[in-house]
Write an enzyme that holds these catalytic residues in place. Structure first.
Site, PDB file in Angstrom:
ATOM      1  N   CYS A 199      41.440  43.473  35.109  1.00  0.00           N
ATOM      2  CA  CYS A 199      41.679  42.084  35.519  1.00  0.00           C
ATOM      3  C   CYS A 199      41.792  42.017  37.043  1.00  0.00           C
ATOM      4  CB  CYS A 199      42.951  41.562  34.861  1.00  0.00           C
ATOM      5  SG  CYS A 199      42.788  41.432  33.066  1.00  0.00           S
ATOM      6  N   GLU A 232      46.831  33.856  38.725  1.00  0.00           N
ATOM      7  CA  GLU A 232      47.004  34.956  39.667  1.00  0.00           C
ATOM      8  C   GLU A 232      46.576  34.513  41.071  1.00  0.00           C
ATOM      9  OE1 GLU A 232      48.557  37.577  38.836  1.00  0.00           O
ATOM     10  OE2 GLU A 232      48.355  37.700  36.654  1.00  0.00           O
ATOM     11  N   HIS A 264      45.391  34.858  33.526  1.00  0.00           N
ATOM     12  CA  HIS A 264      45.788  35.671  32.384  1.00  0.00           C
ATOM     13  C   HIS A 264      46.232  34.739  31.253  1.00  0.00           C
ATOM     14  CE1 HIS A 264      46.322  39.695  34.507  1.00  0.00           C
ATOM     15  NE2 HIS A 264      45.698  39.968  33.382  1.00  0.00           N
TER      16      HIS A 264
END
Length: 197
Positions: free
Chosen positions: A150, A86, A169
């Site tokens: 998250c 991410e 992730h």
């Protein structure tokens, strides 16, 4: 200076159970990672609950206690079928209830902060390093961590220091990787990120 003092400390967190994820693949992968011996790296792991208020308190405490050179939060996503790096996190839009059936006030992570924070770690470079490592594991880059815990935990860390914060992730276990394979991938992620810091 001793070898221990020369080692770079990396804080890696995984999440506890939530919803259908009674065994959270992120925490399994992080525990497997902690069993590995990575030259020059001291891995510190911590499980964090899927709860906004706890994350908001616990993550800054961990930064202070551990004083890491790199922080990687690891979470599970049923949409993921690869190690998903991410690049950024969001400050608002947190309307989904956590395990305590609560949301943050104003559905916001850090009052008054920017809407979006971007890690200065180049995730495309990390992705390329992982995919070129010879491991039987694939990495991809994402720009949407999903506006749940998250995304929330990542924003908390980026707000502390975006030069050494990351979020990864992982897919649920067996879809397609084992905890050990995920740990191998996370090791490559760490080595690549440390080379940028």
């Amino acid at each position: 200076m001793s070898d221990e003092e020369k080692k770079k400390t990396v804080l890696v967190t995984g999440f506890g159970p939530f919803g259908e994820h009674t065994i959270n693949a992120s925490w399994v992968a992080v525990q497997e990672l902690a069993k590995k011996s990575i030259p020059g790296v001291n891995i510190v792991i911590q499980e964090i609950p899927v709860a906004y208020e706890t994350v908001k308190k616990q993550v800054p405490q961990l930064w202070e206690e551990v004083n890491p050179q790199l922080v990687i939060h690891v979470g599970v996503s049923k949409e993921a079928n690869a190690i998903t790096l991410e690049q950024q996190a969001h400050n608002d839009g947190y309307k989904r209830l956590d395990v305590l059936k609560t949301c943050p006030s104003n559905n916001c992570c850090v009052e008054g902060a920017e809407e979006c924070l971007i890690s200065s770690i180049n995730m495309e470079k990390v992705c390329s390093d992982v995919n070129g490592s010879g491991l039987n594991i694939k990495a991809v880059v994402s720009h949407d961590p999903g506006r749940y815990l998250c995304d929330f935990s990542y924003f908390v860390s980026l707000h502390i220091d975006r030069s050494k914060s990351a979020f990864v992730h992982v897919p649920p276990l067996g879809k397609p990787y084992t905890g050990l394979e995920l740990a191998d991938g996370l090791e490559q992620v760490i080595l690549s990120m440390l080379s940028q810091i």
